[in-house]
Design a protein around this motif. Structure first.
Motif, PDB file in Angstrom:
ATOM      1  N   GLU A 125       0.824  -1.211   0.000  1.00  0.00           N
ATOM      2  CA  GLU A 125       0.000   0.000   0.000  1.00  0.00           C
ATOM      3  C   GLU A 125       0.856   1.258   0.000  1.00  0.00           C
ATOM      4  O   GLU A 125       0.501   2.266  -0.622  1.00  0.00           O
ATOM      5  CB  GLU A 125      -0.887  -0.010   1.250  1.00  0.00           C
ATOM      6  N   THR A 126       1.989   1.217   0.670  1.00  0.00           N
ATOM      7  CA  THR A 126       2.871   2.380   0.810  1.00  0.00           C
ATOM      8  C   THR A 126       4.258   2.009   0.290  1.00  0.00           C
ATOM      9  O   THR A 126       5.162   1.632   1.042  1.00  0.00           O
ATOM     10  CB  THR A 126       2.940   2.839   2.287  1.00  0.00           C
ATOM     11  N   ASN A 127       4.432   2.107  -1.023  1.00  0.00           N
ATOM     12  CA  ASN A 127       5.703   1.736  -1.638  1.00  0.00           C
ATOM     13  C   ASN A 127       6.872   2.589  -1.150  1.00  0.00           C
ATOM     14  O   ASN A 127       8.038   2.168  -1.210  1.00  0.00           O
ATOM     15  CB  ASN A 127       5.617   1.869  -3.163  1.00  0.00           C
ATOM     16  N   GLU A 128       6.562   3.786  -0.658  1.00  0.00           N
ATOM     17  CA  GLU A 128       7.621   4.691  -0.191  1.00  0.00           C
ATOM     18  C   GLU A 128       8.426   4.104   0.965  1.00  0.00           C
ATOM     19  O   GLU A 128       9.540   4.564   1.250  1.00  0.00           O
ATOM     20  CB  GLU A 128       7.011   6.028   0.237  1.00  0.00           C
ATOM     21  N   LEU A 129       7.902   3.073   1.623  1.00  0.00           N
ATOM     22  CA  LEU A 129       8.652   2.424   2.702  1.00  0.00           C
ATOM     23  C   LEU A 129       9.946   1.784   2.195  1.00  0.00           C
ATOM     24  O   LEU A 129      10.845   1.489   2.979  1.00  0.00           O
ATOM     25  CB  LEU A 129       7.780   1.368   3.393  1.00  0.00           C
ATOM     26  N   LEU A 130      10.049   1.583   0.888  1.00  0.00           N
ATOM     27  CA  LEU A 130      11.295   1.073   0.304  1.00  0.00           C
ATOM     28  C   LEU A 130      12.477   2.011   0.592  1.00  0.00           C
ATOM     29  O   LEU A 130      13.636   1.577   0.563  1.00  0.00           O
ATOM     30  CB  LEU A 130      11.148   0.897  -1.205  1.00  0.00           C
ATOM     31  N   TYR A 131      12.179   3.285   0.852  1.00  0.00           N
ATOM     32  CA  TYR A 131      13.240   4.254   1.129  1.00  0.00           C
ATOM     33  C   TYR A 131      13.584   4.307   2.619  1.00  0.00           C
ATOM     34  O   TYR A 131      14.518   5.003   3.011  1.00  0.00           O
ATOM     35  CB  TYR A 131      12.824   5.638   0.630  1.00  0.00           C
ATOM     36  N   ASP A 132      12.850   3.575   3.420  1.00  0.00           N
ATOM     37  CA  ASP A 132      13.055   3.560   4.868  1.00  0.00           C
ATOM     38  C   ASP A 132      13.785   2.270   5.241  1.00  0.00           C
ATOM     39  O   ASP A 132      13.202   1.352   5.796  1.00  0.00           O
ATOM     40  CB  ASP A 132      11.690   3.651   5.573  1.00  0.00           C
ATOM     41  N   THR A 133      15.060   2.199   4.935  1.00  0.00           N
ATOM     42  CA  THR A 133      15.805   0.945   5.061  1.00  0.00           C
ATOM     43  C   THR A 133      16.708   0.886   6.292  1.00  0.00           C
ATOM     44  O   THR A 133      17.577   0.022   6.385  1.00  0.00           O
ATOM     45  CB  THR A 133      16.669   0.719   3.806  1.00  0.00           C
ATOM     46  N   THR A 134      16.520   1.791   7.240  1.00  0.00           N
ATOM     47  CA  THR A 134      17.340   1.781   8.453  1.00  0.00           C
ATOM     48  C   THR A 134      16.592   1.046   9.568  1.00  0.00           C
ATOM     49  O   THR A 134      15.383   1.184   9.710  1.00  0.00           O
ATOM     50  CB  THR A 134      17.669   3.213   8.903  1.00  0.00           C
TER      51      THR A 134
ATOM     52  N   ASP B  28      13.089   1.239  -9.344  1.00  0.00           N
ATOM     53  CA  ASP B  28      13.356   2.682  -9.380  1.00  0.00           C
ATOM     54  C   ASP B  28      14.223   3.109  -8.206  1.00  0.00           C
ATOM     55  O   ASP B  28      15.164   3.899  -8.362  1.00  0.00           O
ATOM     56  CB  ASP B  28      12.038   3.459  -9.350  1.00  0.00           C
ATOM     57  N   LYS B  29      13.927   2.581  -7.022  1.00  0.00           N
ATOM     58  CA  LYS B  29      14.696   2.949  -5.834  1.00  0.00           C
ATOM     59  C   LYS B  29      16.118   2.424  -5.913  1.00  0.00           C
ATOM     60  O   LYS B  29      17.078   3.131  -5.587  1.00  0.00           O
ATOM     61  CB  LYS B  29      13.981   2.413  -4.585  1.00  0.00           C
ATOM     62  N   PHE B  30      16.288   1.182  -6.342  1.00  0.00           N
ATOM     63  CA  PHE B  30      17.627   0.604  -6.436  1.00  0.00           C
ATOM     64  C   PHE B  30      18.492   1.403  -7.414  1.00  0.00           C
ATOM     65  O   PHE B  30      19.669   1.657  -7.152  1.00  0.00           O
ATOM     66  CB  PHE B  30      17.549  -0.855  -6.878  1.00  0.00           C
ATOM     67  N   LEU B  31      17.923   1.797  -8.548  1.00  0.00           N
ATOM     68  CA  LEU B  31      18.694   2.563  -9.533  1.00  0.00           C
ATOM     69  C   LEU B  31      19.005   3.972  -9.037  1.00  0.00           C
ATOM     70  O   LEU B  31      20.157   4.414  -9.071  1.00  0.00           O
ATOM     71  CB  LEU B  31      17.937   2.639 -10.855  1.00  0.00           C
TER      72      LEU B  31
ATOM     73  N   ILE C 294      18.859   5.380  -6.010  1.00  0.00           N
ATOM     74  CA  ILE C 294      19.494   5.566  -4.709  1.00  0.00           C
ATOM     75  C   ILE C 294      20.691   4.633  -4.518  1.00  0.00           C
ATOM     76  O   ILE C 294      21.835   5.078  -4.431  1.00  0.00           O
ATOM     77  CB  ILE C 294      18.481   5.351  -3.563  1.00  0.00           C
ATOM     78  N   ASP C 295      20.441   3.348  -4.459  1.00  0.00           N
ATOM     79  CA  ASP C 295      21.495   2.397  -4.097  1.00  0.00           C
ATOM     80  C   ASP C 295      22.593   2.308  -5.155  1.00  0.00           C
ATOM     81  O   ASP C 295      23.777   2.480  -4.852  1.00  0.00           O
ATOM     82  CB  ASP C 295      20.885   1.017  -3.856  1.00  0.00           C
TER      83      ASP C 295
ATOM     84  N   ARG D  66      20.453  13.502 -16.022  1.00  0.00           N
ATOM     85  CA  ARG D  66      21.880  13.469 -15.724  1.00  0.00           C
ATOM     86  C   ARG D  66      22.297  12.129 -15.121  1.00  0.00           C
ATOM     87  O   ARG D  66      23.349  11.591 -15.455  1.00  0.00           O
ATOM     88  CB  ARG D  66      22.248  14.634 -14.794  1.00  0.00           C
ATOM     89  N   LYS D  67      21.477  11.582 -14.255  1.00  0.00           N
ATOM     90  CA  LYS D  67      21.790  10.266 -13.701  1.00  0.00           C
ATOM     91  C   LYS D  67      21.776   9.205 -14.801  1.00  0.00           C
ATOM     92  O   LYS D  67      22.637   8.322 -14.853  1.00  0.00           O
ATOM     93  CB  LYS D  67      20.791   9.892 -12.598  1.00  0.00           C
ATOM     94  N   ARG D  68      20.778   9.299 -15.672  1.00  0.00           N
ATOM     95  CA  ARG D  68      20.696   8.334 -16.775  1.00  0.00           C
ATOM     96  C   ARG D  68      21.925   8.401 -17.663  1.00  0.00           C
ATOM     97  O   ARG D  68      22.480   7.359 -18.046  1.00  0.00           O
ATOM     98  CB  ARG D  68      19.423   8.602 -17.590  1.00  0.00           C
TER      99      ARG D  68
END
Length: 339
Positions: free
Chosen positions: A146-155, A252-255, A257-258, A300-302
């Protein structure tokens, strides 16, 4: 409801007093605080003896140095709480953090409770870019689908984990690895049916001036390997997931951010490090079938990824410099505030 707070401590003499004070003075009373003194070579151990005199209920376990993950795992084995929490020994927490987190469980029982994070440098507080994506609104009883943004909360340290949930899934931090939180938190979010997300700030993540903080080093081949291993653990956890929106959000997050963090400063690396890291990142992108997803990145990242993958080092260096120029000119200055 007892909360076990596990604090690994290694060579943090400058910060340990503030950390322990912030935990021991919590407004929530039912805490079991376990410090795992991981064979420090400075006077962290002596300071902990003084803190034990100040706080008689503080448990301190002393062991030979085995690293952050081993210290956390040892603390978990010794803990007796209904919920588990982790705090890094150079950070501090808001006095009401655990009270707010436990109170959310009265609204909805959850396997994980997570709370907002700010960065801390000296006495200045500023936003945590990593965590801002999920800190948009409080959600009680949500989940990763439901909340995909939790993928950015990896701590791991801004969370409560239900102990029965932790044990049932046999979670443990990978010993001898950096980026030890990612392969625990993302699989845990996938398993959790209910997550209480509190958008308010509870945890203050210190930005250390010295190079001793392992997550702040750049162009380190070992750290790139460890982070890629962490991503592979997450990829394995996603096997069988059919939620296409969530799968795309993970890519998207892996590309963005990580993987981008591994190449962001690579244009400054020595040639041999550049070649090794380029090979490692390119191989992962190929194996994970992420090439077609590059188009979703900012221009620019691409361009940096495209130059890297085609092994055009001069073009990569040029795109890297352009990225930093663009970042410098477009940078937003956040007014710092005293916590």
């Amino acid at each position: 409801m007892k909360v076990s707070v596990i604090i690994p401590a290694y060579n943090v003499s400058e910060y340990i007093d503030a950390c322990i004070d912030s935990v021991m003075n919590q407004s929530y009373p039912d805490l079991e605080v376990i410090v795992v003194e991981d064979g420090s070579t400075d006077d962290t151990g002596e300071k902990l003896k003084q803190l034990q005199q100040k706080y008689p209920s503080l448990h301190v376990i002393r062991k030979e140095n085995g690293g952050l993950s081993a210290a956390r795992n040892d603390g978990v084995k010794l803990s007796t709480g209904t919920y588990l929490a982790f705090v890094d020994s150079d950070d501090v927490i808001d006095r009401t953090m655990y009270e707010r987190m436990v109170k959310s469980l009265e609204q909805a029982d959850a396997e994980i409770v997570t709370i907002g994070v700010s960065r801390l440098r000296g006495e200045d507080v500023y936003p945590s870019v990593l965590h801002e994506r999920f800190m948009q609104e409080t959600k009680i009883g949500t989940n990763l689908h439901e909340t995909n943004e939790l993928l950015y909360d990896t701590t791991s340290w801004n969370k409560l984990f239900k102990r029965s949930f932790w044990d049932e899934n046999q979670f443990a931090f990978p010993v001898g690895k950096t980026f030890e939180d990612i392969p625990v938190v993302i699989p845990a979010y996938l398993k959790a049916e209910r997550v209480n997300l509190l958008a308010s700030i509870g945890y203050y993540w210190r930005s250390r001036e010295s190079s001793g903080s392992i997550t702040q080093q750049r162009n380190n081949v070992r750290m790139v390997k460890d982070r890629l291993d962490a991503l592979r653990v997450c990829d394995q956890a996603f096997k069988g997931v059919t939620d296409t929106k969530l799968i795309q959000a993970k890519k998207d997050k892996f590309l963005a951010i990580d993987l981008f963090s591994m190449i962001e400063w690579l244009f400054l690396a020595p040639k041999e490090d550049y070649e090794e890291i380029r090979g490692l990142v390119s191989s992962y992108i190929e194996q994970a079938d992420l090439k077609t997803d590059l188009v979703r990145l900012p221009k620019r990242k691409r361009k940096m990824f495209e130059a890297l993958l085609s092994d055009r080092q001069s073009a990569f260096k040029w795109q890297g410099r352009l990225y930093f120029l663009q970042k410098a000119f477009g940078k937003i200055s956040f007014p710092s505030k005293n916590k």
